[in-house]
Motif scaffolding. Structure first.
Motif, PDB file in Angstrom:
ATOM      1  N   SER A 102       0.834  -1.197   0.000  1.00 52.24           N
ATOM      2  CA  SER A 102       0.000   0.000   0.000  1.00 52.24           C
ATOM      3  C   SER A 102       0.869   1.249   0.000  1.00 52.24           C
ATOM      4  O   SER A 102       1.845   1.333   0.752  1.00 52.24           O
ATOM      5  N   PHE A 103       0.527   2.173  -0.850  1.00 55.97           N
ATOM      6  CA  PHE A 103       1.236   3.457  -0.900  1.00 55.97           C
ATOM      7  C   PHE A 103       0.277   4.463  -1.532  1.00 55.97           C
ATOM      8  O   PHE A 103      -0.860   4.116  -1.857  1.00 55.97           O
ATOM      9  N   THR A 104       0.715   5.709  -1.676  1.00 54.25           N
ATOM     10  CA  THR A 104      -0.151   6.656  -2.380  1.00 54.25           C
ATOM     11  C   THR A 104       0.494   7.032  -3.707  1.00 54.25           C
ATOM     12  O   THR A 104       1.715   7.104  -3.821  1.00 54.25           O
ATOM     13  N   VAL A 105      -0.356   7.197  -4.703  1.00 47.87           N
ATOM     14  CA  VAL A 105       0.111   7.672  -6.008  1.00 47.87           C
ATOM     15  C   VAL A 105      -0.657   8.933  -6.343  1.00 47.87           C
ATOM     16  O   VAL A 105      -1.896   8.918  -6.395  1.00 47.87           O
ATOM     17  N   HIS A 165       8.716  10.806  -8.679  1.00 45.12           N
ATOM     18  CA  HIS A 165       9.193  11.199  -7.350  1.00 45.12           C
ATOM     19  C   HIS A 165       8.698  10.217  -6.286  1.00 45.12           C
ATOM     20  O   HIS A 165       7.556   9.756  -6.347  1.00 45.12           O
ATOM     21  N   LEU A 166       9.582   9.903  -5.340  1.00 45.81           N
ATOM     22  CA  LEU A 166       9.212   9.098  -4.182  1.00 45.81           C
ATOM     23  C   LEU A 166       9.471   9.974  -2.965  1.00 45.81           C
ATOM     24  O   LEU A 166      10.619  10.400  -2.746  1.00 45.81           O
ATOM     25  N   ASP A 167       8.411  10.317  -2.255  1.00 39.71           N
ATOM     26  CA  ASP A 167       8.501  11.297  -1.162  1.00 39.71           C
ATOM     27  C   ASP A 167       9.227  12.558  -1.628  1.00 39.71           C
ATOM     28  O   ASP A 167      10.088  13.092  -0.926  1.00 39.71           O
ATOM     29  N   GLY A 168       8.916  13.005  -2.830  1.00 38.59           N
ATOM     30  CA  GLY A 168       9.440  14.272  -3.321  1.00 38.59           C
ATOM     31  C   GLY A 168      10.834  14.208  -3.935  1.00 38.59           C
ATOM     32  O   GLY A 168      11.328  15.201  -4.453  1.00 38.59           O
ATOM     33  N   GLU A 169      11.490  13.044  -3.896  1.00 37.90           N
ATOM     34  CA  GLU A 169      12.820  12.905  -4.485  1.00 37.90           C
ATOM     35  C   GLU A 169      12.723  12.181  -5.814  1.00 37.90           C
ATOM     36  O   GLU A 169      11.947  11.229  -5.942  1.00 37.90           O
ATOM     37  N   ALA A 170      13.546  12.615  -6.782  1.00 42.21           N
ATOM     38  CA  ALA A 170      13.524  11.935  -8.082  1.00 42.21           C
ATOM     39  C   ALA A 170      14.071  10.525  -7.947  1.00 42.21           C
ATOM     40  O   ALA A 170      15.139  10.312  -7.369  1.00 42.21           O
ATOM     41  N   ALA A 190       8.216   1.038  -1.996  1.00 45.80           N
ATOM     42  CA  ALA A 190       7.290   2.182  -2.040  1.00 45.80           C
ATOM     43  C   ALA A 190       6.264   2.120  -0.915  1.00 45.80           C
ATOM     44  O   ALA A 190       5.552   3.104  -0.674  1.00 45.80           O
ATOM     45  N   ALA A 191       6.202   0.977  -0.203  1.00 44.11           N
ATOM     46  CA  ALA A 191       5.145   0.777   0.798  1.00 44.11           C
ATOM     47  C   ALA A 191       5.122   1.918   1.801  1.00 44.11           C
ATOM     48  O   ALA A 191       6.159   2.331   2.329  1.00 44.11           O
ATOM     49  N   GLY A 192       3.948   2.476   2.027  1.00 42.40           N
ATOM     50  CA  GLY A 192       3.768   3.531   2.997  1.00 42.40           C
ATOM     51  C   GLY A 192       4.292   4.883   2.553  1.00 42.40           C
ATOM     52  O   GLY A 192       4.295   5.843   3.320  1.00 42.40           O
TER      53      GLY A 192
END
Ligand code: FES
Ligand code: FES
Lengths: 152, 768
Positions: free
Chosen positions: A5-8, A51-56, A67-69
Motif C-alpha cells: 500500500s502506498f499513495t500515487v 518522485h518518491l517522497d518528493g525525491e527523483a 514504495a510501501a507507505g
C-alpha cells in the motif's frame, strides 16, 4: 502474493505483486498509470523518472516493496488540477517536446532539480542525464532556466 | 460509415457522381509561377459537412545551373531535376483526393491524416493549414492519424521529408472547399449573396455584423443543393497563422503525461509480452528446452514460438522480462555470424576503388572515410498491440508504412486484407525505424498463437541489437582541380545493404523490392540514392555512386538516409580542398555554390556566427552546407576539443531556407534534432558488430548525446518564405555532420576519417 500500500498522486492504492516487481510495472501494468515511460529498465535513460517522497527516482529500478507507505508522484500528479506546474508551463513556452516520449521524465527531473536549487549552474544542468533521442536538449535547458526565474 | 463515404468519393473520380455526392468547383487558375493540375473537391454524403479534395502533381522545376565565373558548371544530376519527393508526389496523385475534412455541430473541424506523427510536428503543421484556410481557431482543429487504408496505395507513407510537400496544396484545397460551403449555407440562411460574407474565428460574418458559427451551419452546408462560389485557397500573402511560429498542438498532452503511445492504450484483455531473441542477428529458434518451467513462473500466461524468437505473455512486463531471461533456447545460425567490424569494413573497402588517375597538370585530392553503423534508437522501443481472432484482427502500432504492414499481416494470418484493421498510433520517435513494422507482425503472430490480445514490447537491449540500424559505409572520394577550378568530384560509396523492403509503403513496390531480377532491393536502393544525393557545388564532372554489399543485417533508412555520411564526408573534404587551394572554407564554398539562395544561408551563418573570430587553443569553428528535398541549410559550430577524447560542441548557428516554412517553430525543432544527431554520430554514437551481433545494448553503451554533450548556445534562423515548402525533417543532419567534423579537425589539427571519432568499447556488453 504480498500486497503493498502506498499513495500515487495523492490517492491511496494497494497492489498485489511480488516484492521485487519494479515499481514502474506496478504503476503501468497494475494501476494503469501510464505517464512514466519505459526506455531501458536499468536506470540509464531516465524516461521513467518520478518522485518518491518528493525525491527523483527511477521506478524501473525501485522494487514495489520499497514504495510501501510512501508517496509516489508521477507526471500525472504534477499539475494542480488544470493549473500546470511552472516547469510544465515553461515547457509549453519553449515548445520543448518533439515526440514527447522522454518529456515526463525530463520534467520530473527538472522539478526535482529546482526543488534543490532555484539557481542551477551550468554543471547542474549538464548533470541531467535523461536521454532525449529527438535532441531537444537546448530547449530543455532554456525551459529550466525560465522556470527557475519564474519560481524565483 | 466514414470509410464508406470515402470509398464513395473515390469511385466518384472515376465515374459520374451518383446522388448524394457532388463535385465542387475546381481551381482552374494556377498562380503564374507554377503550373497546376485542377483540384477536384468532393462533397461526401454525411449529416454534417464532410469534404474531400484532389491533388495535382507539380511540374518538376529544374534549378538552372547558371555557371559563374571561375567554376566549371556541373550538369544537373537526377536529384536536381526530380527528387524523391517529386516521385512520391507523382506516385501518390491518383488517390490523394481521399483527404477528408469534417465539421461537427460543436464547430470542431476534424482532418484525417494519412501519415504518421513521430515527433516531427506534422499534425501541428497540418492543423495550421486547416485553421488558416477555414478561419477557425487552431484549438478547434483535430488532426487524427488515419488507419491503414490500402486504397491510398503510395499515399500513406511517411518518409523522405515528403509530408508537407505532398500535403500542402490538397489540405488547403479541402479546407477552402469546406469554407465555401459554410459561406454558401450562411448566404442561404440570410438571403444574402455569398460574395458579401466573410469568415472569422470559426463563424461566417455578414456585412451588418451578424455571425453564424460553423457548427450551426454544418448540416445545411452538407446539402448537395447548395450553390457555392469557387473555392480557392487564400493567397499566401494573406496568411496570418501559416508561417508564424506556433507551439505544437499536442504539447499540453505531452507535458502532462496524457499523450498516448502504443503501450499506453487500454485494449481490453491485452497482456504484456516480450520476446527472447537469438544471440546473433536473424538467428532462428531450433528448440525451447524449458518451456514448461517458464510457463510455471509467477505471472506467466503463455509462451509462443515465432520466427524471430520465443515470446512470453505475462501479467506484467516485469514478469515477462524475468521469464524471457529464464528461457533456455537452442538457436540456429543467423545471417552474419562470422562477421565482426573488421570483416565488414574489409568487405566495404574492397567493394569500391578510386577511378584512374586524372590527366597530368590536374592535381587531385583523395580521401577515404568510414562510418560505423548507427542504431535508430527511438526512445519508445518497437511496440505493438494485437488482438487476433479467428475471422479478424486488429493491430495498433507506430507505423510510417501502415498499408504494407496491414497487407503483410493479413497474409501471415491467412485473413483477407479487409479483415485486418491497422491503427496508426503516434510514436515516440522514429528516425526511419518505423518504416518497418517488426513489432506489429510479431504481436499478430503471438496473439494468434496464444489466442489472446497482447501488448508486445521490445526490451532496449533487443531494440539496439536486433532493431535495425543505419548500415556501415565506406567512402572513396577524389576531387580533381586545376588552375583554381575544381574539375571533377568522384565519390564512391560502399554500404552494407539498406533494407528498403517497405517499398513506397504498399505491397506492390514492397514485393517489387524482393523480386530477384525485377526491381530488387538493390535497384530500389540505387534509385533512392540517386534521387536524394547530389552535390550543391560546381565541381565540374560530378559522379556519386553507390555499391551495396549484400550482408543481410537488420537495417533501415536513417534520418537523411545516404546523405548524412555521403554529404557529411564531402563537406569535410571540401575544407581540405579549400586549404590546398589556399582559400578560407566559407570563401571557398561561396565561390563554388551554384546560386544566390545557397549563398544567402551560408552568409547568414557566417555573419551571425562571427565566422573567423579568434578562438583559444583547442577550440575551433567549423562550417557545413547541404541542400536536399528542395531546401538548403548551413551550419556553423564551435567546439571545445582541448581534451580530444571529450570534445564538446559549445555553440551552433544554423540557417535554413525551406522555401516556405509552415511552422518555423517546428522547423527549428527539426534542425535542433538534426544537429544533435550530427553531434552524436560524428563524435560518439555508433554500434560495434561482434560475431554477428551489435555489442551495444543501451544508452550507457550507445553514446547518443546527453545534455552535457550538447551546446548551451544554439541560434537558428529560418530564411524568409520565397516559394513552396521543401522538405525539412532530414535536412539538418548532413550540414551539421560536416560542421562538427570540420570543427573537430581544426581544433585538434587532425584529419578524422573514421566516425564516430571517439568509439572505444568502454563498457561490458550485456550477455547474448
Ligand atoms: S526506464 Fe527507467 S531509467 Fe530507463
Ligand atoms: S522528445 Fe522524443 S525523446 Fe525526447
Amino acid at each position: 502474493m504480498p500486497s503493498h500500500s502506498f499513495t500515487v498522486n495523492g490517492r491511496p492504492v494497494t497492489v498485489d505483486a511480488p516484492d521485487d516487481l519494479p515499481l514502474l510495472w506496478a504503476l503501468r501494468d497494475l494501476l494503469g498509470i501510464r505517464g512514466p515511460k519505459y526506455g531501458c529498465g536499468i536506470d540509464v535513460c531516465k524516461a521513467c523518472t518520478s518522485h518518491l517522497d518528493g525525491e527523483a527516482v527511477r521506478p524501473c529500478v525501485v522494487p514495489v516493496a520499497a514504495a510501501a507507505g510512501r508517496e509516489v508522484t508521477t507526471i500525472e500528479g504534477l499539475a494542480d488540477g488544470d493549473r500546470l506546474h511552472p516547469v510544465q508551463e515553461a515547457w509549453l513556452e519553449q515548445d520543448v517536446a518533439q515526440c514527447g516520449y522522454c518529456q515526463p521524465g525530463q520534467i520530473m527531473a527538472a522539478v526535482a532539480l529546482l526543488k534543490r536549487t532555484r539557481n542551477p549552474t551550468d554543471a547542474e544542468l549538464d548533470a541531467i542525464a535523461n536521454v532525449c533521442r529527438c535532441g531537444t536538449y537546448f530547449r530543455i535547458r532554456e525551459a529550466i532556466r525560465s522556470a527557475a526565474e519564474k519560481m524565483g | 460509415m466514414a470509410e464508406q463515404q470515402n470509398l464513395e468519393a473515390r469511385t466518384e473520380q472515376q465515374a459520374p457522381p451518383p446522388p448524394g455526392t457532388r463535385q465542387d468547383q475546381a481551381d482552374p487558375a494556377p498562380p503564374p509561377h507554377r503550373s497546376r493540375r485542377r483540384f477536384l473537391t468532393y462533397l461526401l454524403a454525411a449529416p454534417t459537412l464532410a469534404v474531400a479534395a484532389g491533388l495535382g502533381p507539380e511540374g518538376a522545376a529544374p534549378a538552372a545551373a547558371a555557371g559563374a565565373d571561375g567554376v566549371v558548371p556541373t550538369l544537373p544530376g537526377p536529384a536536381d531535376l526530380l527528387d524523391l519527393g517529386d516521385v512520391l508526389i507523382l506516385a501518390g496523385a491518383p488517390t490523394a483526393h481521399l483527404l477528408v475534412l469534417t465539421v461537427g455541430e460543436d464547430g470542431t473541424v476534424t482532418f484525417r491524416l494519412p501519415r504518421e506523427e513521430v515527433g516531427q510536428g506534422l499534425t501541428t503543421a497540418v492543423a495550421m493549414l486547416v485553421a488558416e484556410e477555414l478561419d477557425v481557431p487552431l484549438a478547434r482543429v483535430r488532426v487524427q492519424l488515419d488507419d491503414a487504408r490500402p486504397e491510398l496505395l503510395f499515399n500513406q507513407f511517411t518518409a523522405s521529408s515528403n509530408s508537407i510537400r505532398s500535403l500542402y496544396d490538397p489540405v488547403r484545397h479541402t479546407a477552402a472547399a469546406a469554407r465555401a460551403r459554410l459561406v454558401a449555407a450562411a448566404a442561404d440562411r440570410w438571403g444574402l449573396k455569398p460574395g458579401k460574407l466573410t469568415t472569422r474565428d470559426g463563424a461566417v460574418v455578414a456585412p451588418d455584423g451578424r455571425t453564424a458559427p460553423y457548427g450551426t451551419l454544418t448540416a445545411a452546408a452538407a446539402s448537395r443543393h447548395l450553390v457555392t462560389l469557387t473555392a480557392r485557397p487564400k493567397p499566401e500573402s494573406a496568411h496570418t497563422l501559416v508561417g508564424t511560429p506556433t507551439p505544437r498542438v499536442d504539447a499540453r498532452a505531452m507535458v502532462t503525461g496524457r499523450q498516448s503511445y502504443t503501450l499506453d492504450l487500454d485494449v481490453p484483455g491485452a497482456k504484456p509480452c516480450m520476446v527472447r531473441r537469438p544471440p546473433t542477428v536473424y538467428g532462428t529458434v531450433r528448440a525451447v528446452n524449458n518451456e514448461a518451467a517458464v510457463r510455471a513462473m509467477p505471472g506467466v500466461l503463455a509462451t509462443v514460438v515465432i520466427p524471430t524468437g520465443v515470446a512470453v505473455v505475462a501479467e506484467t512486463f516485469g514478469q515477462a522480462l524475468d521469464a524471457k531471461n529464464a528461457l533456455d533456447v537452442t538457436w540456429g545460425p543467423g545471417t552474419i555470424d562470422g562477421y565482426s567490424d573488421d570483416g565488414i569494413r574489409a568487405r566495404l573497402r574492397s567493394a569500391v576503388s578510386f577511378p584512374p588517375l586524372p590527366p597530368p597538370l590536374t592535381r587531385h585530392l583523395d580521401a577515404e572515410f568510414d562510418f560505423a553503423p548507427v542504431s535508430h534508437a527511438p526512445l519508445e522501443t518497437n511496440a505493438a498491440v494485437a488482438d487476433v481472432r479467428a475471422d479478424r484482427a486488429t493491430v495498433w502500432s507506430g507505423l510510417k508504412a501502415p498499408i504494407v504492414a496491414q497487407q503483410t499481416i493479413a497474409k501471415e494470418l491467412g485473413l483477407p486484407v479487409g479483415k485486418v484493421t491497422v491503427h496508426v498510433v503516434q510514436a515516440g520517435g522514429s528516425f526511419g525505424r518505423r518504416l518497418f513494422f517488426d513489432a506489429a507482425l510479431e504481436a499478430a503472430q503471438v496473439s494468434k498463437g496464444c489466442g489472446r490480445p497482447v501488448r508486445l514490447m521490445w526490451s532496449r537491449v533487443d531494440d539496439m541489437r536486433h532493431g535495425r540500424m543505419r548500415p556501415a559505409t565506406h567512402h572513396k572520394i577524389r576531387v580533381s582541380y586545376a588552375s583554381g577550378r575544381v574539375v571533377a568530384l568522384d565519390h564512391r560509396v560502399a554500404a552494407v545493404e539498406t533494407d528498403v523492403r517497405h517499398g513506397l509503403g504498399e505491397i506492390l513496390t514492397a514485393t517489387g523490392t524482393k523480386l530477384p531480377g525485377g526491381l530488387g532491393n538493390a535497384a530500389f536502393a540505387q534509385g533512392l540514392f540517386h534521387l536524394t544525393v547530389k552535390s550543391p557545388y560546381h565541381f565540374g564532372v560530378t559522379g556519386q555512386h553507390l555499391t551495396e554489399v549484400p550482408l543481410r543485417m537488420p537495417t533501415a533508412s536513417w534520418r537523411s538516409v545516404y546523405s548524412a555520411n555521403t554529404r557529411g564526408a564531402e563537406e569535410m573534404l571540401i575544407d581540405e580542398l579549400a586549404a590546398r587551394m589556399g582559400k578560407d572554407p566559407v570563401e571557398f564554398r561561396r565561390d563554388f555554390l551554384k546560386n544566390s539562395g545557397q549563398r544567402a544561408v551560408l552568409d547568414k551563418v557566417a555573419g551571425e556566427g562571427a565566422w573567423g573570430r579568434p578562438m583559444p587553443a583547442g577550440h575551433a569553428q567549423g562550417i557545413g552546407f547541404h541542400e536536399e528535398y528542395k531546401s538548403r541549410t548551413a551550419c556553423l559550430v564551435e567546439i571545445d576539443a582541448t581534451d580530444p577524447r571529450h570534445p564538446r560542441v559549445t555553440k551552433a548557428v544554423i540557417a535554413a531556407d525551406v522555401g516556405r516554412a509552415v511552422n518555423p517553430r517546428g522547423l527549428e525543432a527539426q534542425l535542433l534534432g538534426g544537429l544533435t544527431d550530427a553531434i552524436s554520430t560524428t563524435l560518439t554514437a555508433g554500434l560495434h558488430i561482434d560475431k554477428g551481433l551489435p555489442l551495444e545494448g543501451s544508452y550507457s553503451q550507445f553514446h547518443y548525446a546527453r545534455q552535457k554533450d550538447t551546446p548551451p548556445d544554439v541560434r537558428i534562423f529560418v530564411m524568409p518564405a520565397t516559394g513552396e515548402p521543401g522538405g525539412a525533417g532530414e535536412l539538418g543532419v548532413p550540414a551539421a555532420v560536416g560542421a562538427v567534423g570540420n570543427a573537430y579537425a581544426r581544433a585538434t589539427g587532425t584529419r578524422p576519417r573514421r566516425f564516430p571519432v571517439n568509439f572505444d568499447v568502454d563498457f561490458t556488453p550485456f550477455p547474448r
